[in-house]
Design a protein around this motif. Sequence first.
Motif, PDB file in Angstrom:
ATOM      1  N   ILE A  67       0.889  -1.105  -0.174  1.00 31.34           N
ATOM      2  CA  ILE A  67      -0.196  -0.083  -0.053  1.00 31.34           C
ATOM      3  C   ILE A  67       0.805   1.153   0.173  1.00 31.34           C
ATOM      4  N   GLN A  68       2.043   1.324   0.823  1.00 28.74           N
ATOM      5  CA  GLN A  68       2.801   2.469   1.129  1.00 28.74           C
ATOM      6  C   GLN A  68       3.561   2.532  -0.414  1.00 28.74           C
ATOM      7  N   ARG A  69       4.024   1.722  -1.086  1.00 29.98           N
ATOM      8  CA  ARG A  69       4.569   1.522  -2.468  1.00 29.98           C
ATOM      9  C   ARG A  69       3.472   2.323  -3.371  1.00 29.98           C
ATOM     10  N   GLY A  70       2.503   1.867  -3.235  1.00 31.37           N
ATOM     11  CA  GLY A  70       1.425   2.531  -4.377  1.00 31.37           C
ATOM     12  C   GLY A  70       1.098   3.703  -3.948  1.00 31.37           C
ATOM     13  N   LEU A  71       1.133   4.326  -2.563  1.00 28.50           N
ATOM     14  CA  LEU A  71       0.838   5.836  -2.477  1.00 28.50           C
ATOM     15  C   LEU A  71       2.030   6.566  -2.824  1.00 28.50           C
ATOM     16  N   ASP A  72       3.305   5.986  -2.727  1.00 34.35           N
ATOM     17  CA  ASP A  72       4.481   6.650  -2.955  1.00 34.35           C
ATOM     18  C   ASP A  72       4.310   6.776  -4.742  1.00 34.35           C
ATOM     19  N   ASP A  73       4.061   5.695  -5.249  1.00 34.62           N
ATOM     20  CA  ASP A  73       3.810   6.046  -6.994  1.00 34.62           C
ATOM     21  C   ASP A  73       2.873   7.098  -7.263  1.00 34.62           C
ATOM     22  N   LEU A  74       1.879   6.755  -6.536  1.00 35.72           N
ATOM     23  CA  LEU A  74       0.813   8.108  -6.781  1.00 35.72           C
ATOM     24  C   LEU A  74       1.294   9.312  -6.833  1.00 35.72           C
ATOM     25  N   ASP A  75       1.892   9.681  -5.368  1.00 34.24           N
ATOM     26  CA  ASP A  75       2.634  10.961  -5.252  1.00 34.24           C
ATOM     27  C   ASP A  75       3.658  11.503  -6.268  1.00 34.24           C
ATOM     28  N   ARG A  76       4.368  10.411  -6.915  1.00 36.01           N
ATOM     29  CA  ARG A  76       5.166  10.511  -7.913  1.00 36.01           C
ATOM     30  C   ARG A  76       4.770  10.815  -9.399  1.00 36.01           C
ATOM     31  N   GLY A  77       3.300  10.420  -9.217  1.00 38.60           N
ATOM     32  CA  GLY A  77       2.733  10.568 -10.585  1.00 38.60           C
ATOM     33  C   GLY A  77       2.789   9.337 -11.312  1.00 38.60           C
ATOM     34  N   GLN A  78       3.251   7.975 -10.731  1.00 44.68           N
ATOM     35  CA  GLN A  78       3.637   6.985 -11.448  1.00 44.68           C
ATOM     36  C   GLN A  78       2.469   6.113 -11.109  1.00 44.68           C
ATOM     37  N   PHE A  79       1.398   6.091 -12.047  1.00 42.78           N
ATOM     38  CA  PHE A  79       0.333   5.292 -11.963  1.00 42.78           C
ATOM     39  C   PHE A  79      -0.315   5.098 -13.313  1.00 42.78           C
ATOM     40  N   SER A  80      -1.226   4.162 -13.371  1.00 48.25           N
ATOM     41  CA  SER A  80      -1.964   3.968 -14.746  1.00 48.25           C
ATOM     42  C   SER A  80      -3.397   3.936 -14.669  1.00 48.25           C
ATOM     43  N   THR A  81      -3.982   4.126 -15.591  1.00 49.03           N
ATOM     44  CA  THR A  81      -5.620   4.314 -15.719  1.00 49.03           C
ATOM     45  C   THR A  81      -5.971   2.800 -15.444  1.00 49.03           C
ATOM     46  N   LEU A  82      -7.245   2.796 -15.082  1.00 49.09           N
ATOM     47  CA  LEU A  82      -7.863   1.333 -14.919  1.00 49.09           C
ATOM     48  C   LEU A  82      -7.942   0.716 -16.289  1.00 49.09           C
ATOM     49  N   GLU A  83      -7.992   1.547 -17.682  1.00 49.95           N
ATOM     50  CA  GLU A  83      -8.124   0.976 -18.876  1.00 49.95           C
ATOM     51  C   GLU A  83      -6.549   0.388 -19.289  1.00 49.95           C
ATOM     52  N   GLU A  84      -5.502   0.921 -18.839  1.00 51.86           N
ATOM     53  CA  GLU A  84      -4.138   0.556 -19.018  1.00 51.86           C
ATOM     54  C   GLU A  84      -4.070  -0.624 -18.128  1.00 51.86           C
ATOM     55  N   PHE A  85      -4.241  -0.655 -17.103  1.00 55.38           N
ATOM     56  CA  PHE A  85      -4.391  -2.096 -16.078  1.00 55.38           C
ATOM     57  C   PHE A  85      -5.020  -3.132 -16.768  1.00 55.38           C
ATOM     58  N   VAL A  86      -6.417  -2.885 -17.265  1.00 54.88           N
ATOM     59  CA  VAL A  86      -7.101  -4.052 -17.781  1.00 54.88           C
ATOM     60  C   VAL A  86      -6.259  -4.500 -19.215  1.00 54.88           C
ATOM     61  N   ASP A  87      -5.719  -3.540 -20.016  1.00 51.99           N
ATOM     62  CA  ASP A  87      -5.200  -4.052 -21.000  1.00 51.99           C
ATOM     63  C   ASP A  87      -4.171  -4.778 -20.883  1.00 51.99           C
ATOM     64  N   ARG A  88      -3.144  -4.422 -19.706  1.00 45.73           N
ATOM     65  CA  ARG A  88      -1.843  -5.144 -19.566  1.00 45.73           C
ATOM     66  C   ARG A  88      -2.421  -6.607 -19.092  1.00 45.73           C
ATOM     67  N   GLN A  89      -3.391  -6.676 -18.300  1.00 46.74           N
ATOM     68  CA  GLN A  89      -3.756  -7.922 -17.634  1.00 46.74           C
ATOM     69  C   GLN A  89      -4.500  -8.820 -18.775  1.00 46.74           C
ATOM     70  N   ASN A  90      -5.152  -8.105 -19.657  1.00 50.25           N
ATOM     71  CA  ASN A  90      -5.715  -8.849 -21.030  1.00 50.25           C
ATOM     72  C   ASN A  90      -4.461  -9.426 -21.668  1.00 50.25           C
ATOM     73  N   GLN A  91      -3.421  -8.710 -21.938  1.00 46.32           N
ATOM     74  CA  GLN A  91      -2.346  -9.198 -22.616  1.00 46.32           C
ATOM     75  C   GLN A  91      -1.495 -10.216 -22.104  1.00 46.32           C
ATOM     76  N   LYS A  92      -1.311 -10.146 -20.621  1.00 44.10           N
ATOM     77  CA  LYS A  92      -0.475 -11.075 -19.824  1.00 44.10           C
ATOM     78  C   LYS A  92      -1.150 -12.456 -19.809  1.00 44.10           C
ATOM     79  N   TYR A  93      -2.430 -12.255 -19.422  1.00 45.76           N
ATOM     80  CA  TYR A  93      -3.189 -13.624 -19.335  1.00 45.76           C
ATOM     81  C   TYR A  93      -4.092 -14.117 -20.368  1.00 45.76           C
ATOM     82  N   GLY A  94      -4.136 -13.303 -21.456  1.00 40.82           N
ATOM     83  CA  GLY A  94      -5.009 -13.797 -22.554  1.00 40.82           C
ATOM     84  C   GLY A  94      -6.460 -13.641 -22.227  1.00 40.82           C
TER      85      GLY A  94
END
Length: 84
Positions: free
Chosen positions: A52-79
């Motif tokens: 959780i802390q890593r996620g909050l730190d990433d968010l503070d640094r502007g390092q995050f992805s949209t839900l659409e980007e996450f879903v696209d990655r999961q789709n590609q990764k797991y077919g």
Amino acid sequence: MTLTLTLPPKIEALLRQRAESTGQDITNVTLAVIAFGLSFDESDFFEALEGIQRGLDDLDRGQFSTLEEFVDRQNQKYGLSLEA
């Protein structure tokens, strides 16, 4: 039992946001979060906190992805063919 906690502003804001978005009282949300955290065994609990802390730190640094980007990655990764 009464317990007074001093929360970092970021955590308080997250609790307030969750309470408002769910129509719950902030005390009930806080108790639910604490109870949920205590339901983990010790090693899982601290691993979850670190994640959780890593996620909050990433968010503070502007390092995050949209839900659409996450879903696209999961789709590609797991077919998968999920939609956001």
